[in-house]
Enzyme design. Structure first.
Site, mmCIF file in Angstrom:
data_model
loop_
_atom_site.group_PDB
_atom_site.id
_atom_site.type_symbol
_atom_site.label_atom_id
_atom_site.label_comp_id
_atom_site.label_asym_id
_atom_site.label_seq_id
_atom_site.Cartn_x
_atom_site.Cartn_y
_atom_site.Cartn_z
ATOM 1 N N ASP A 39 -5.346 -1.708 7.536
ATOM 2 C CA ASP A 39 -5.549 -1.521 6.100
ATOM 3 C C ASP A 39 -6.556 -0.409 5.872
ATOM 4 O OD1 ASP A 39 -4.918 -2.151 3.496
ATOM 5 O OD2 ASP A 39 -5.432 -4.263 3.689
ATOM 6 N N HIS A 87 -5.832 6.828 0.367
ATOM 7 C CA HIS A 87 -6.210 5.424 0.186
ATOM 8 C C HIS A 87 -5.775 4.543 1.348
ATOM 9 C CE1 HIS A 87 -7.605 5.636 -4.066
ATOM 10 N NE2 HIS A 87 -6.898 6.756 -4.021
#
Length: 461
Positions: free
Chosen positions: A364, A156
């Site tokens: 991110d 993730h």
């Protein structure tokens, strides 16, 4: 249909996924489709740790199975190697990484213990889906125990380029452990390519155009599977009574106001300090925004025990005080900073009421706030997304205003473009963004990944 077994660090909730969002929504939807098991840490620390009983909770066709860990495992695995070593390295912050062999041993031990407790619970035709950096090595442990089921892994967070990844001591062992998975998924093509490039450069791996990586006698599927949101549900959140109340609160404030919204937990990857400096630069360079544009930053605290996070919060409070002291008026506050978490319906209302969504992480994996902001907008009078080039979301949401968060002048200029953007352009950009958010929603994410994983089972048969 084969049973799905999901492994992640934390498990649930199942019944109130609207409060959790993100991963929980996707996993629950996938498990409800075919039934299955969700296995992970209970969230409890006990003297017995991983040797204690498996806790079971049934929720319809979903079985939640969890185990405790002991204090030493928490300190070395979760608080240690995961968050002090892997997290900074995978986010390109070698300067913050802590290298300690004891933490590394704790990480491998927890992966081994979780695999040991999971293995007897497996059935022959299960499909196993392991999540995130906490369990990079779990698949290899299951293989050594004799597991032959299809096992997939999804990361993730970003995967660093080889020049950064190889700074991790004993990185070779972790990389080889990941070859035990049949499918390895990443948020972006950039991350998948970084993983592939490591094996090509370090091991002479062969790779095909469709992402089949062959190395050391193993062939695995490597690909980008960008995670999304439950677009329709979040859009409904933005129209809920709770959301409307939040929007009306902003409208009752005096004067002609334009609001910029940021929503991030306090973390050095989110670029919050750089964002606040950019907003200060906006007020300096474009004085017409004084008494007009305000930044609302929702920044719940996280990992308070780490010095880096304490320092970020203190710096944010200092910058907020300085900016508000320099520019505020009796009826106008430039920066409104809250560290209190808000419910998702309240956030949806804030998104819809704010002219600019400011999503500027320095690194991110994806950043679902960007997608939530787009989903919440009015199609008649939509706001504008200002997005960091280093967010995974930027790979598909290219109709946003893309900025470099390290360049405060560039970010300030991006905010200014968003503030003054004509309605026709706002609508056009939003339609392009919304189409992408709808097309890459949460269901597409898990369906695509599980489709690739189950395809390996069919080939093996």
């Amino acid at each position: 249909m084969s049973r799905l077994v999901v492994v992640s660090n934390r498990v649930g909730p199942v019944r109130e996924t609207a409060k959790a969002g993100g991963l929980a929504v996707a996993i629950v939807d996938a498990l409800r489709t075919d039934g299955g098991v969700w296995f992970g840490w209970s969230g409890d620390i006990s003297p017995e740790g991983t040797h204690g009983p498996v806790k079971r909770e049934e929720a319809g066709r979903i079985s939640l199975l969890t185990i405790d860990i002991d204090q030493a495992a928490y300190d070395t695995h979760y608080a240690g190697f995961c968050n002090r070593t892997l997290w900074p390295i995978f986010h390109y912050r070698l300067d913050l990484a802590h290298f300690d062999r004891e933490l590394e041993r704790g990480y491998w031990n927890v992966n081994n213990r979780f695999a040991t407790r999971l293995f007897p619970l497996l059935e022959d035709d299960d499909v196993i889906w392991v999540h995130d950096y906490h369990f990079l090595a779990l698949g290899s442990k299951l293989r050594t125990m004799g597991a032959n089921q299809p096992i997939g892994f999804f990361l993730h967070i970003p995967f660093p380029v080889p020049e950064v990844f190889t700074a991790l001591p004993n990185h070779e062992a972790l990389a080889r452990a990941m070859l035990a998975y049949d499918v390895v998924g990443f948020q972006t093509r950039r991350d998948a390519n970084a993983f592939i490039r490591f094996f090509v450069e370090e091991y002479g791996a062969q790779v095909t155009e469709d992402g089949l990586l062959t190395v050391q006698g193993r062939t695995i599927k490597v690909g980008a599977f960008p995670i999304g949101i439950d677009t329709d549900t979040f859009r409904q959140f933005s129209l809920s009574p709770e959301a409307n109340r939040q929007g009306k609160r902003l409208k009752t404030l005096p004067g002609d106001r334009c609001y910029v919204i940021g929503v991030d937990r306090i973390d050095y990857t989110k670029g919050l300090v750089e964002r606040f400096r950019a907003f200060s630069k906006l007020l300096e360079n474009y004085p017409e925004n004084r008494n007009h544009v305000s930044l609302i930053q929702v920044a719940p605290t996280s990992r308070d025990e780490l010095d880096a996070y304490i320092e970020i919060r203190q710096e944010l409070e200092q910058i907020t005080g300085n900016v508000n002291g320099r520019f505020s008026d009796l009826d106008w506050t430039p920066i409104r900073l809250t560290t209190r978490p808000l419910r998702r319906r309240s956030l949806a209302g804030l998104y819809r009421a704010c002219r600019v969504g400011l999503v500027t992480p320095v690194r991110d994996g994806m950043n679902l706030v960007a997608k939530e902001y787009v989903a919440a907008q009015s199609e008649v009078d939509p706001g504008v997304l200002v997005l960091s080039r280093f967010a995974g979301a930027a790979e598909s949401l290219d109709a946003a205003i893309i900025v470099n968060p390290y360049d405060v002048e560039d970010t300030a200029e991006g905010i200014q473009r968003a503030v003054i953007m004509p309605l026709d352009e706002r609508r056009d950009r939003w339609r392009q963004l919304f189409s992408k958010v709808q097309g890459e929603d949460i269901e597409a994410w898990y369906s695509n990944f599980l489709g690739a994983l189950r395809a390996t089972a069919r080939k093996a048969a």
